[in-house]
Scaffold this motif. Structure first.
Motif, PDB file in Angstrom:
ATOM      1  N   GLU A 650       0.847  -1.186   0.000  1.00  0.00           N
ATOM      2  CA  GLU A 650       0.000   0.000   0.000  1.00  0.00           C
ATOM      3  C   GLU A 650       0.879   1.232   0.000  1.00  0.00           C
ATOM      4  O   GLU A 650       2.032   1.192   0.413  1.00  0.00           O
ATOM      5  N   ASN A 651       0.293   2.321  -0.455  1.00  0.00           N
ATOM      6  CA  ASN A 651       1.076   3.543  -0.603  1.00  0.00           C
ATOM      7  C   ASN A 651       0.295   4.737  -0.040  1.00  0.00           C
ATOM      8  O   ASN A 651      -0.123   5.622  -0.779  1.00  0.00           O
ATOM      9  N   PRO A 652       0.096   4.726   1.289  1.00  0.00           N
ATOM     10  CA  PRO A 652      -0.739   5.790   1.874  1.00  0.00           C
ATOM     11  C   PRO A 652      -0.183   7.194   1.613  1.00  0.00           C
ATOM     12  O   PRO A 652      -0.938   8.161   1.645  1.00  0.00           O
ATOM     13  N   MET A 653       1.112   7.276   1.322  1.00  0.00           N
ATOM     14  CA  MET A 653       1.686   8.597   1.055  1.00  0.00           C
ATOM     15  C   MET A 653       1.164   9.201  -0.246  1.00  0.00           C
ATOM     16  O   MET A 653       1.455  10.346  -0.570  1.00  0.00           O
ATOM     17  N   MET A 654       0.453   8.392  -1.026  1.00  0.00           N
ATOM     18  CA  MET A 654      -0.192   8.908  -2.222  1.00  0.00           C
ATOM     19  C   MET A 654      -1.703   8.783  -2.130  1.00  0.00           C
ATOM     20  O   MET A 654      -2.443   9.621  -2.627  1.00  0.00           O
ATOM     21  N   SER A 655      -2.165   7.685  -1.510  1.00  0.00           N
ATOM     22  CA  SER A 655      -3.584   7.360  -1.624  1.00  0.00           C
ATOM     23  C   SER A 655      -4.432   7.941  -0.506  1.00  0.00           C
ATOM     24  O   SER A 655      -5.637   8.038  -0.645  1.00  0.00           O
TER      25      SER A 655
END
Lengths: 952, 175
Positions: A650-655
């Motif tokens: 996962e990529n919370p820094m974008m999503s």
């Protein structure tokens, strides 16, 4: 000739080549032949298309008929006597072929279609090496005007399959026959390059082209072809297909069937592999949700697998820098730190983010790892950010939260309300089914969207509601339906409860009041309501435009109410259909990668379920409290309550919304472990980065948006030291002293199915045998459940729940006068980690653009292509302006795929109180001009209208 | 379709969407009216300009490829702006036998343009047509409103030259 009628069962009997054949009435002769294994050659036929009768190769002899008849367009009739290979028939076919070959370069060696060419195969079969007919030959230039599709009209046989598939299936119409007679080619208007046409680069035309006239450029790169070249030459020489050649050579694993890793459609892919590299991608015709059709991402977006950016070795941060490490060191490091935090601060100081991208098996394993090994209650994944309101809202009204119907039966709908779903771009293959419904039986589509999305061209009605006013719109429609007595009284009485409450609540929402709130004309609301309510079968299709609001759950409930009110549940072509955004977001939820449930939505607070899982997993007890959601984890990290996070894929820094907040949260952690295939924006902040295998490098299953469980199969080896997520988690669990006997995907699936009633009857064996299974599938012999709530709702009676309109969290004001909404574009996927590493996609969609209406742009002196700054209360980004009439005044749209100008730096962190989803879809924003574009007038290549949609 | 004089000023400029709007209104409720729509557009603008065709596609709901496919199928449609004088060389059977291909070749050589093209100065457009109904005068060509019969390749140069002078054209040239 017809004479006898059928026997009442809709079947007819006829004789083909002295064989008795039975077939459904209405079949063509060709269909009957194919069903009975009788080979009739064709060149212009494709099961995906309407019969055309153009190539004259399927001619057959029918007793009593004058002349030969084309089998593909002639309906089979009772008592017909057909012969498919008489001398006369074969001679006619040979003549047709020779005429085709007379203007076709027959030196197949060197042609990239050799081995897969239908003309080559037939020429060989009829022993034609060169034509008796000598005449002028074409000498067209080979066209390479775009990164994907190569056009060589010298090889074209004018079968019109490309023209027809683009029009009949894709609904776009890039090509038509240009010129006539000898000069005719399937060309583009005014010979424009493909990028200047409405082409969506789905490559359907390539998939149907019988010769080498249309080929996929990326698959013909030099490093990919050299071995295939030899095979193709051999195919040309021996006149066999590439598959036959590979089989004869004993090349195993050359073609691997798997499931596409992009959106939730779940299309089936055939990956062709040579030398541990995916060299070609195709999709099997009439198999899976796509039936052989793909989108740009599926067909051309698989280059990320072999990207040189892939993570290949574990990395540990030492003194601020990443240092390469061995797996032993990395696992040792991770387990030591996890233990420390757990011992010092308790297990709930740890949090796990699972992933909607990884397999079911891996998600199951992760929630087991979180709950049984780490002992934390905190596990979630990014479904929180897309369809948490669907799960919450549909669970309250129906009792279970997933797409009620299957992708296949959407085609049967007579009316479809598409609300908050830009279907052609975010679920391109589902959009094909909806377009088909329109083109084939005049299904009435009602689009409710502020933007003029491509689906509008297929729509009967288009309601342009203001963002965040969906409840008012739906309530307004229900008001009309009740006022005018168009509701389904019988369904309401027998299947639902709470109708009176709903009736009372929506009485307030007259079309006039709804119009005032939504900005949609009151009469249009009335008409839309009538169209929906009077259709025999009406379906609702929605996506993030409904869910990503602080009223997300209310929006979903309102749609469920509308479906029940009109009795559109439990039948083909009806239902409430949330389109899930990621390949396995349905599966990740099903597997219990959520803070409140185990796999199969068994509640963690239910002592019986908790005991069952504890027993199966060999632990004393499991956390019995509901854990933190993604958004809550970030807040808890900032407060110092969560100290360690384990993030997989996962990529919370974008999503996630309000990225600055996320960054602060992640930086405040004592330990951040990120397991991914690329160095994502999130991984850059990690203490340990573990290299994972991509979908093409492992076994498992994905569950697509319509609850269809499909296999993922290993095609290539992972790069370097990368390992499958399954193995990494199992190794870490064992290093923490927990024994994980089930380590292989199939074993894990079996364990999961034994604990999960809705998956209980599904096995790898059934899936590998080609079965299509939608859960719930409670036992081995069960065929699966494509349509939910058929006889009764999961919760018994469907519950009408009245909901009231509430304005969005943030509304425009003097300082931030525009409404900003975010979303996706066709070419890119999610946070761009995969698609932005595909060279062709980068070529046609290189950078982020801010969509802005013509009137707003004019008022601010902004032209297309100018650099603008968008700011909100959270921050600002810069990007090029795309001035377009697709946008209404007062609204701007920003896709969220681009890390250099991340839309989520701007979004609001406010969440829906029930499902905890953030409001991605509405924020107050301001736009200012930074720099005029170099072109000056903005009328250069980057015309704001871009490539116009179909029908435009 | 009655041929009109090819003088440029008779046609609306392609940035004037007025005539197109009128055409779209005319055929709004008719299905399958691509050919009359294209004919009317050509009549209004002199040829089927790409911008006009795009606009027609956008507003009529037809795909541009469909419109263009039809436009290139029929010889009556022109995709290039028409010159001041439209040269129509007859290629009917009688004219063909009498040497029409040589006539077209010669015009083409003299003007430096191919069939369907217009000279850079916008003076002439060259087209081939089927029988114009004056077979006794074959081979025939029509320049603007003037008809020339019993042509020889050698007579072309003089005829064309006449259009650059003061007085243009003459009656049927009889030798």
């Amino acid at each position: 000739m017809s004479g006898k009628s059928d026997k009442g069962d809709g079947m007819i009997d006829l004789i083909i080549d002295d064989r008795e054949c039975r077939a459904p009435r209405g079949s063509t002769i060709l269909e009957v032949c194919r069903a009975h294994g009788i080979d009739v050659p064709t060149l212009c036929y494709d099961e995906r298309l309407a019969p055309y009768g153009g190539c004259r190769l399927c001619l057959v002899e029918v007793e009593g008929a004058r002349g030969l008849l084309p089998a593909c367009t002639t309906e089979a009739e009772e008592g017909m006597v057909v012969r498919t290979s008489t001398e006369q028939v074969e001679s006619a076919r040979r003549t047709s072929l020779e005429l085709l070959v007379s203007d076709h370069p027959m030196a197949c060696t060197g042609c990239s279609k050799s081995g897969n060419c239908e003309l080559q195969r037939l020429a060989k079969r009829y022993g034609i090496e060169e034509s008796r007919y000598k005449g002028e030959k074409h000498e067209y230039p080979v066209l390479r005007d775009n990164p994907f599709i190569l056009r060589d009209y010298n090889k074209c046989i004018l079968c019109a399959r490309c023209i027809r598939i683009c029009r009949e299936v894709q609904g776009v119409g890039v090509y038509d026959f240009v010129n006539r007679g000898f000069a005719a080619v399937p060309g583009t208007p005014y010979d424009r390059p493909m990028v200047e046409t409405p082409c969506e680069f789905c490559g359907q035309c390539i998939s149907t082209c019988p010769t080498g006239a249309l080929t996929a450029r990326p698959f013909e790169e030099r490093e990919r072809v050299w071995k295939r070249e030899m095979a193709r030459s051999a195919c040309a020489h021996f006149g066999v297909s590439l598959d036959e050649m590979m089989e004869a050579l004993g090349v195993e694993g050359w073609k691997v069937r798997t499931t596409c890793p992009y959106c939730g459609c779940g299309c089936q892919l055939d990956l062709s592999v040579l030398d541990n590299r995916v060299v070609e991608v195709s999709s099997p015709v009439m198999v899976g949700p796509g039936q052989g059709n793909l989108c740009i991402k599926g067909r051309f977006g698989q280059d990320f697998i072999a990207s040189s950016d892939r993570l290949t070795t574990p990395l540990i941060r030492r003194d601020g820098e990443f240092v390469e490490a061995s797996w032993e060191e990395a696992i040792e490091h991770v387990t030591t730190r996890l233990r420390e935090i757990r011992d010092r601060s308790g297990p709930d100081a740890l949090a796990v983010l699972a992933s909607a991208r990884i397999t079911n098996e891996e998600n199951y394993m992760l929630q087991k790892f979180a709950r049984a090994v780490l002992g934390t209650r905190n596990i979630d994944h990014c479904a929180r950010l897309c369809h948490a309101p669907s799960v919450a809202g549909l669970a309250q009204t129906f009792g279970s939260g997933a797409m009620t119907n299957s992708i296949d039966d959407l085609e049967e709908a007579d009316a479809v309300l598409i609300i908050g779903s830009n279907t052609t771009e975010t679920h391109p293959i589902i959009a094909l089914r909806l377009k088909k419904a329109v083109m084939e039986h005049d299904c009435k589509i009602i689009v409710a969207d502020a933007r003029r999305i491509r689906m509008c061209y297929f729509a009967d009605k288009w309601l342009r509601q203001r963002p965040g006013t969906d409840v008012a719109l739906i309530n307004g429609m229900m008001n009309v339906i009740i006022e005018e007595g168009l509701f389904d009284r019988e369904f309401i009485e027998s299947r639902t409860e709470g109708f009176e409450d709903l009736k009372k609540a929506v009485a307030e929402y007259t079309p006039e009041r709804a119009a005032e709130i939504t900005g949609v004309d009151a009469d249009l609301i009335r008409e839309a309501a009538r169209t929906f309510a009077t259709a025999e079968r009406a379906a609702i299709v929605y996506a993030m435009g409904i869910t990503q609001h602080t009223t997300g759950t209310d929006n979903v409930i309102a749609l469920a109410d509308l479906a029940m009110l009109t009795g559109n549940i439990g039948r083909e072509g009806t239902g409430v259909n949330p389109l899930r955004g990621q390949n396995n977001v349905q599966g990740a939820c099903d597997m219990g990668a959520l803070p409140n449930v185990f796999s199969g939505y068994q509640s963690v607070t239910d002592p019986e379920a908790s005991r069952k899982f504890a027993r199966a997993w060999g632990v004393e007890s499991l956390p019995q409290q509901v854990g933190l959601t993604v958004t809550e984890m970030m807040d808890a990290a900032l407060r110092g309550e969560v100290k360690g996070m384990y993030i997989v894929g996962e990529n919370p820094m974008m999503s996630d919304p309000d990225i600055r907040h996320v960054e602060e949260a992640l930086r405040s952690l004592d330990l951040l472990v990120v397991q991914d295939i690329f160095m994502t924006e999130t991984a850059r902040l990690a203490d340990v980065v573990l290299p994972a295998a991509s979908y093409a490098e492992k076994e498992g299953t994905f569950t697509n948006t319509d609850r269809r469980v499909q296999r993922v199969r290993k095609a290539v080896e992972p790069p370097g030291d990368a390992r499958s997520d399954l193995r990494i988690i199992a190794d870490i669990a064992e290093a923490l002293g927990y024994s994980m006997p089930a380590r292989e995907a199939e074993e894990v699936f079996r364990e999961m199915a034994s604990l999960t009633p809705s998956y209980a009857g599904i096995t790898y064996e059934r899936l590998d045998a080609g079965e299509t299974i939608h859960w719930p599938c409670p036992e081995e012999g069960h065929p699966g459940t494509p349509i939910l709530h058929k006889e009764k709702f999961t919760r018994g009676k469907g519950a009408f729940i009245p909901v009231e309109y509430k304005p969005p969290a943030e509304e425009p004001d003097d300082r931030y006068p525009l409404v900003m909404t975010t979303g996706r574009v066709l070419e890119q996927y999610h946070t761009g980690t995969m698609t932005r590493r595909v060279p062709g996609i980068n070529e046609i969609d290189p950078a982020n653009r801010v969509w802005i209406s013509r009137e707003d742009a004019e008022a601010m002196g902004i032209s297309d292509g100018d650099l603008v700054r968008v700011s909100t209360r959270r921050g600002d980004i810069e990007a090029e302006a795309r001035v377009t009439r697709k946008m209404p005044g007062g609204l701007i749209f920003i896709p969220f795929h681009y890390s250099e100008s991340p839309a989520n730096r701007l979004t609001v962190g406010r969440i829906d109180p029930v499902s905890k989803i953030p409001e991605f879809k509405v924020a107050a924003a301001a736009v200012s001009l930074v720099r005029k574009s170099a072109g000056g007038n903005g009328s250069g290549n980057g015309s704001g209208e871009g490539r116009p949609g179909g029908g435009e | 379709m009655a041929e009109k004089c090819a003088c440029g000023q008779r046609f609306a400029p392609v940035d004037d969407l007025g005539p197109l709007e009128e055409i779209l209104r005319r055929y709004r409720d008719e299905k399958g009216a691509i050919i009359p729509m294209l004919q009317d557009a050509q009549e209004a603008y002199g040829y089927l300009d790409e911008g006009i065709m795009r606009e027609m596609a956008r507003r009529s709901g037809y795909q541009l490829s469909q419109l263009y496919g039809v436009a290139t199928f029929y010889t009556q449609f022109r995709l290039q702006p028409i010159g001041e004088y439209l040269i129509k060389v007859c290629h009917g059977t009688a004219c063909h036998v009498a040497g029409a291909p040589l006539i077209t070749d010669e015009v083409s050589n003299q003007l430096g343009i191919k069939e369907g093209q217009t000279t850079p100065d916008g003076k002439f457009t060259l087209e081939s047509v089927m029988c114009v109904g004056a077979c006794s005068l074959s081979p025939i060509m029509i320049v603007g409103e003037d008809t020339y019969g019993k042509l020889k390749p050698t007579s072309i140069r003089k005829i064309l030259k006449g259009y650059y002078g003061e007085a243009a054209g003459s009656e049927v040239e009889d030798e």
